[in-house]
Design an enzyme around this catalytic site. Structure first.
Site, PDB file in Angstrom:
ATOM      1  N   SER A 124       0.841  -1.198   0.000  1.00 56.57           N
ATOM      2  CA  SER A 124       0.000   0.000   0.000  1.00 56.57           C
ATOM      3  C   SER A 124       0.876   1.248   0.000  1.00 56.57           C
ATOM      4  CB  SER A 124      -0.849  -0.011   1.280  1.00 56.57           C
ATOM      5  OG  SER A 124      -1.466   1.234   1.475  1.00 56.57           O
ATOM      6  N   TYR A 148      -2.213  -1.301  10.921  1.00 56.79           N
ATOM      7  CA  TYR A 148      -2.440  -1.781   9.552  1.00 56.79           C
ATOM      8  C   TYR A 148      -1.222  -1.468   8.683  1.00 56.79           C
ATOM      9  CZ  TYR A 148      -3.846  -1.728   4.689  1.00 56.79           C
ATOM     10  OH  TYR A 148      -3.868  -1.914   3.333  1.00 56.79           O
ATOM     11  N   LYS A 152       1.908  -3.866   6.595  1.00 56.97           N
ATOM     12  CA  LYS A 152       2.401  -3.787   5.208  1.00 56.97           C
ATOM     13  C   LYS A 152       3.923  -3.597   5.189  1.00 56.97           C
ATOM     14  CE  LYS A 152      -1.609  -4.250   3.248  1.00 56.97           C
ATOM     15  NZ  LYS A 152      -1.984  -5.572   2.753  1.00 56.97           N
TER      16      LYS A 152
HETATM   17  P1  NAD Z   1     -11.119  -6.572   0.980  1.00 59.15           P
HETATM   18  O1  NAD Z   1     -11.342  -6.588   2.443  1.00 59.15           O
HETATM   19  O2  NAD Z   1     -12.282  -6.313   0.107  1.00 59.15           O
HETATM   20  O3  NAD Z   1     -10.437  -7.953   0.511  1.00 59.15           O
HETATM   21  C1  NAD Z   1      -9.616  -8.710   1.343  1.00 59.15           C
HETATM   22  C2  NAD Z   1     -10.202 -10.110   1.385  1.00 59.15           C
HETATM   23  O4  NAD Z   1      -9.385 -10.942   2.209  1.00 59.15           O
HETATM   24  C3  NAD Z   1     -11.607 -10.151   1.986  1.00 59.15           C
HETATM   25  O5  NAD Z   1     -12.486 -10.795   1.088  1.00 59.15           O
HETATM   26  C4  NAD Z   1     -11.440 -10.931   3.269  1.00 59.15           C
HETATM   27  O6  NAD Z   1     -12.595 -11.696   3.569  1.00 59.15           O
HETATM   28  C5  NAD Z   1     -10.223 -11.773   2.971  1.00 59.15           C
HETATM   29  N1  NAD Z   1      -9.439 -12.208   4.143  1.00 59.15           N
HETATM   30  C6  NAD Z   1      -8.979 -11.454   5.169  1.00 59.15           C
HETATM   31  N2  NAD Z   1      -8.297 -12.213   6.029  1.00 59.15           N
HETATM   32  C7  NAD Z   1      -8.302 -13.490   5.529  1.00 59.15           C
HETATM   33  C8  NAD Z   1      -7.760 -14.719   5.958  1.00 59.15           C
HETATM   34  N3  NAD Z   1      -7.075 -14.827   7.107  1.00 59.15           N
HETATM   35  N4  NAD Z   1      -7.946 -15.815   5.188  1.00 59.15           N
HETATM   36  C9  NAD Z   1      -8.649 -15.739   4.031  1.00 59.15           C
HETATM   37  N5  NAD Z   1      -9.205 -14.600   3.587  1.00 59.15           N
HETATM   38  C10 NAD Z   1      -9.018 -13.487   4.325  1.00 59.15           C
HETATM   39  O7  NAD Z   1      -9.962  -5.523   0.686  1.00 59.15           O
HETATM   40  P2  NAD Z   1      -9.395  -4.979  -0.693  1.00 59.15           P
HETATM   41  O8  NAD Z   1      -9.691  -3.537  -0.753  1.00 59.15           O
HETATM   42  O9  NAD Z   1      -9.805  -5.861  -1.793  1.00 59.15           O
HETATM   43  O10 NAD Z   1      -7.849  -5.126  -0.405  1.00 59.15           O
HETATM   44  C11 NAD Z   1      -7.104  -6.247  -0.829  1.00 59.15           C
HETATM   45  C12 NAD Z   1      -5.686  -6.097  -0.323  1.00 59.15           C
HETATM   46  O11 NAD Z   1      -5.152  -4.878  -0.828  1.00 59.15           O
HETATM   47  C13 NAD Z   1      -5.565  -6.023   1.191  1.00 59.15           C
HETATM   48  O12 NAD Z   1      -4.401  -6.710   1.582  1.00 59.15           O
HETATM   49  C14 NAD Z   1      -5.415  -4.543   1.449  1.00 59.15           C
HETATM   50  O13 NAD Z   1      -4.697  -4.283   2.634  1.00 59.15           O
HETATM   51  C15 NAD Z   1      -4.646  -4.083   0.226  1.00 59.15           C
HETATM   52  N6  NAD Z   1      -4.833  -2.672  -0.091  1.00 59.15           N
HETATM   53  C16 NAD Z   1      -6.096  -2.173  -0.229  1.00 59.15           C
HETATM   54  C17 NAD Z   1      -6.263  -0.811  -0.521  1.00 59.15           C
HETATM   55  C18 NAD Z   1      -7.633  -0.219  -0.628  1.00 59.15           C
HETATM   56  O14 NAD Z   1      -7.753   1.011  -0.479  1.00 59.15           O
HETATM   57  N7  NAD Z   1      -8.686  -0.980  -0.894  1.00 59.15           N
HETATM   58  C19 NAD Z   1      -5.142  -0.001  -0.682  1.00 59.15           C
HETATM   59  C20 NAD Z   1      -3.876  -0.549  -0.551  1.00 59.15           C
HETATM   60  C21 NAD Z   1      -3.739  -1.894  -0.253  1.00 59.15           C
HETATM   61  C1  WQD Z   2      -9.046  10.157   0.951  1.00 58.33           C
HETATM   62  C2  WQD Z   2      -9.181  11.664   1.165  1.00 58.33           C
HETATM   63  C3  WQD Z   2      -9.452  12.268   3.474  1.00 58.33           C
HETATM   64  C4  WQD Z   2     -13.324  10.290   3.963  1.00 58.33           C
HETATM   65  C5  WQD Z   2      -6.737   5.013   3.062  1.00 58.33           C
HETATM   66  C6  WQD Z   2      -5.777   4.239   3.919  1.00 58.33           C
HETATM   67  C7  WQD Z   2      -4.658   3.727   3.086  1.00 58.33           C
HETATM   68  C8  WQD Z   2      -5.154   2.967   1.857  1.00 58.33           C
HETATM   69  C9  WQD Z   2      -6.220   3.689   1.119  1.00 58.33           C
HETATM   70  C10 WQD Z   2      -5.089   0.632   2.281  1.00 58.33           C
HETATM   71  C11 WQD Z   2      -8.395  12.168   2.373  1.00 58.33           C
HETATM   72  C12 WQD Z   2     -10.692  12.612   2.697  1.00 58.33           C
HETATM   73  C13 WQD Z   2     -12.134  10.782   3.487  1.00 58.33           C
HETATM   74  C14 WQD Z   2     -14.384  11.196   4.258  1.00 58.33           C
HETATM   75  C15 WQD Z   2     -12.964  13.010   3.559  1.00 58.33           C
HETATM   76  N1  WQD Z   2      -5.729   1.718   2.204  1.00 58.33           N
HETATM   77  N2  WQD Z   2     -11.961  12.125   3.284  1.00 58.33           N
HETATM   78  N3  WQD Z   2     -14.168  12.543   4.047  1.00 58.33           N
HETATM   79  O1  WQD Z   2      -6.761   8.091   3.784  1.00 58.33           O
HETATM   80  O2  WQD Z   2      -5.835   8.312   1.430  1.00 58.33           O
HETATM   81  O3  WQD Z   2      -6.068   6.100   2.443  1.00 58.33           O
HETATM   82  O4  WQD Z   2      -7.223   4.146   2.019  1.00 58.33           O
HETATM   83  O5  WQD Z   2      -3.910   0.449   2.214  1.00 58.33           O
HETATM   84  O6  WQD Z   2      -3.883   2.929   3.905  1.00 58.33           O
HETATM   85  O7  WQD Z   2      -5.291   5.096   4.930  1.00 58.33           O
HETATM   86  O8  WQD Z   2      -8.113   7.304   1.766  1.00 58.33           O
HETATM   87  O9  WQD Z   2     -10.471   7.442   1.118  1.00 58.33           O
HETATM   88  O10 WQD Z   2      -9.888   7.469   3.566  1.00 58.33           O
HETATM   89  O11 WQD Z   2      -9.343   9.456   2.152  1.00 58.33           O
HETATM   90  O12 WQD Z   2     -12.827  14.237   3.392  1.00 58.33           O
HETATM   91  O13 WQD Z   2     -15.472  10.820   4.718  1.00 58.33           O
HETATM   92  O14 WQD Z   2     -10.560  11.950   1.456  1.00 58.33           O
HETATM   93  O15 WQD Z   2      -9.169  13.239   4.434  1.00 58.33           O
HETATM   94  O16 WQD Z   2      -7.932  13.446   2.043  1.00 58.33           O
HETATM   95  P1  WQD Z   2      -6.641   7.562   2.421  1.00 58.33           P
HETATM   96  P2  WQD Z   2      -9.533   7.854   2.167  1.00 58.33           P
END
Ligand code: NAD
Ligand code: WQD
Length: 335
Positions: A124, A148, A152
């Protein structure tokens, strides 16, 4: 030879499974449904017009994983499974470390025993922490501000160490920026449980009338309009990036961090305006205080993804909003 997708029922995992199936890969997805539903698996099959091979499994279940690796010839793993809510990780640190770290360690151990040494990992942009200048480049120092984020940073380190210890390993550490949007069919998208923390699902729920207004977390940042700037990337572009990373993994060894973003920043107000335009509905808002831990601006340097993966995100903010709106309109209560 199959590609194992952990967390395959989740938001990014399910979109990636679609991309893999459509490109003819032999896919096997697993998920324990802690943050997803079996319906997502069914819908992937519906969209691709062929079922997604799926096993309900917690990746901390070593015997279950071993069975899977015995029964299937798995050549590489795309590892999405993990808990991902920043705020929740602060109140439940042990659960986050246990699930994300033990899950990954168990997976790596089972992979090693089976001789499968290729992994694409969901890292991430959160690993860039609070103090790096934009655009973020892959060699910048990493850090975290919450459990969290630490999972990562730690998993990246574990995979780097593994690749040093055994030169046959290949690990691509994909640092996603802000994935938003939905599949163009409107059948699949992000459906967080409860009140969303992230802006896009929150905006979507305001647009569809489930929440009264958007709270803008601060308009006094050092940005063009004072609101936070992020690099939003369409989830389908992200899915394509994973297939490119898989190809890279097949042909390279060692650990390699790669950003997946668009390289463009969009402010909260710009995102709201784009969503209003796509949806044709007003999105009421109120400016409130800054959210602790937020930074003013985050966007990717995308040069390495272009160079190593041949990857450039294609879809713009308008497309992200149109597809996101199409999804929430059809699925106001999730899938
Ligand atoms: P998500 O929660 O929709 O998907 C993750 C999936 O993993 C879920 O379906 C959950 O049920 C499953 N899971 C969790 N723990 C498990 C376990 N122990 N065994 C089997 N399944 C398990 O999230 P996402 O948004 O699709 O994110 C996918 C990956 O990408 C995650 O690792 C997340 O940290 C990373 N990521 C997400 C974002 C984002 O903003 N969505 C940003 C950066 C990184
Ligand atoms: C985006 C912008 C907020 C909600 C998060 C995690 C990061 C990654 C992605 C997994 C910011 C603003 C938000 C609201 C708002 N996930 N905001 N009102 O914080 O960039 O990242 O998700 O790895 O780890 O921290 O994403 O969508 O929460 O916020 O004004 O109700 O929107 O302040 O500027 P962020 P976000």
């Amino acid at each position: 030879m199959a590609i194992l997708v952990t967390g395959g029922a989740g938001y990014i995992g399910s979109h990636t499974c679609i991309e893999l199936l459509n490109r003819g890969y032999d896919v096997l997805a697993v998920d324990n449904f802690v943050n997803s539903k079996p319906e997502a698996v069914r819908r992937v099959g519906e969209i691709c017009q062929k079922p997604l091979p799926f096993v309900e499994l917690d990746i901390r279940n070593r015997e279950g994983l071993q069975r899977l690796f015995c029964e299937h010839k798995i050549e590489a793993v795309i590892h999405f499974a993990g808990l991902k809510a920043v705020g929740e990780s602060v109140s439940m640190p042990l659960e986050y470390y246990e699930n994300n770290l033990i899950g990954t360690l168990t997976l790596c151990e089972v992979m090693r025993a089976a001789g499968c040494k290729k992994m694409v990992f969901s890292s991430s942009a959160t690993v860039y922490g609070l103090h790096n200048p934009v655009p973020f480049t892959e060699e910048m120092p990493t850090s975290a501000t919450n459990p969290y984020g630490y999972t990562k940073v730690m998993i990246e380190q574990i995979l780097r160490d593994l690749c040093v210890a055994d030169p046959e390993w290949s690990a691509v550490l994909l640092r996603y920026f802000n994935p938003i949007g939905a599949h163009e069919s409107g059948k699949l998208g992000e459906t967080p449980a409860g009140i969303p923390n992230n802006i896009f699902p929150y905006l979507s729920q305001v647009a569809v009338g489930k929440l009264p207004k958007l709270y803008v977390y601060g308009d006094d940042y050092d940005t063009p309009d004072g609101t936070g700037v992020r690099d939003y990337i369409h989830v389908c572009d992200l899915a394509e990036g994973h297939v490119a990373a898989l190809d890279y993994c097949e042909n390279h060894t060692g650990a390699q961090a790669i950003n997946l973003g668009t390289g463009h920043g969009t402010s909260v107000l710009e995102l709201r305006a784009a969503f209003e335009k796509a949806a044709g509905v007003p999105i009421p808002m109120e400016v409130t205080g800054r959210r602790p831990g937020d930074i003013a601006t985050a966007y990717a340097d995308t040069e390495l993804a272009r160079k190593l993966l041949g990857f450039t995100a294609k879809r713009n903010i308008e497309q992200m909003c149109t597809d996101g709106w199409n999804f929430i309109r059809q699925n106001p209560n999730g899938i």
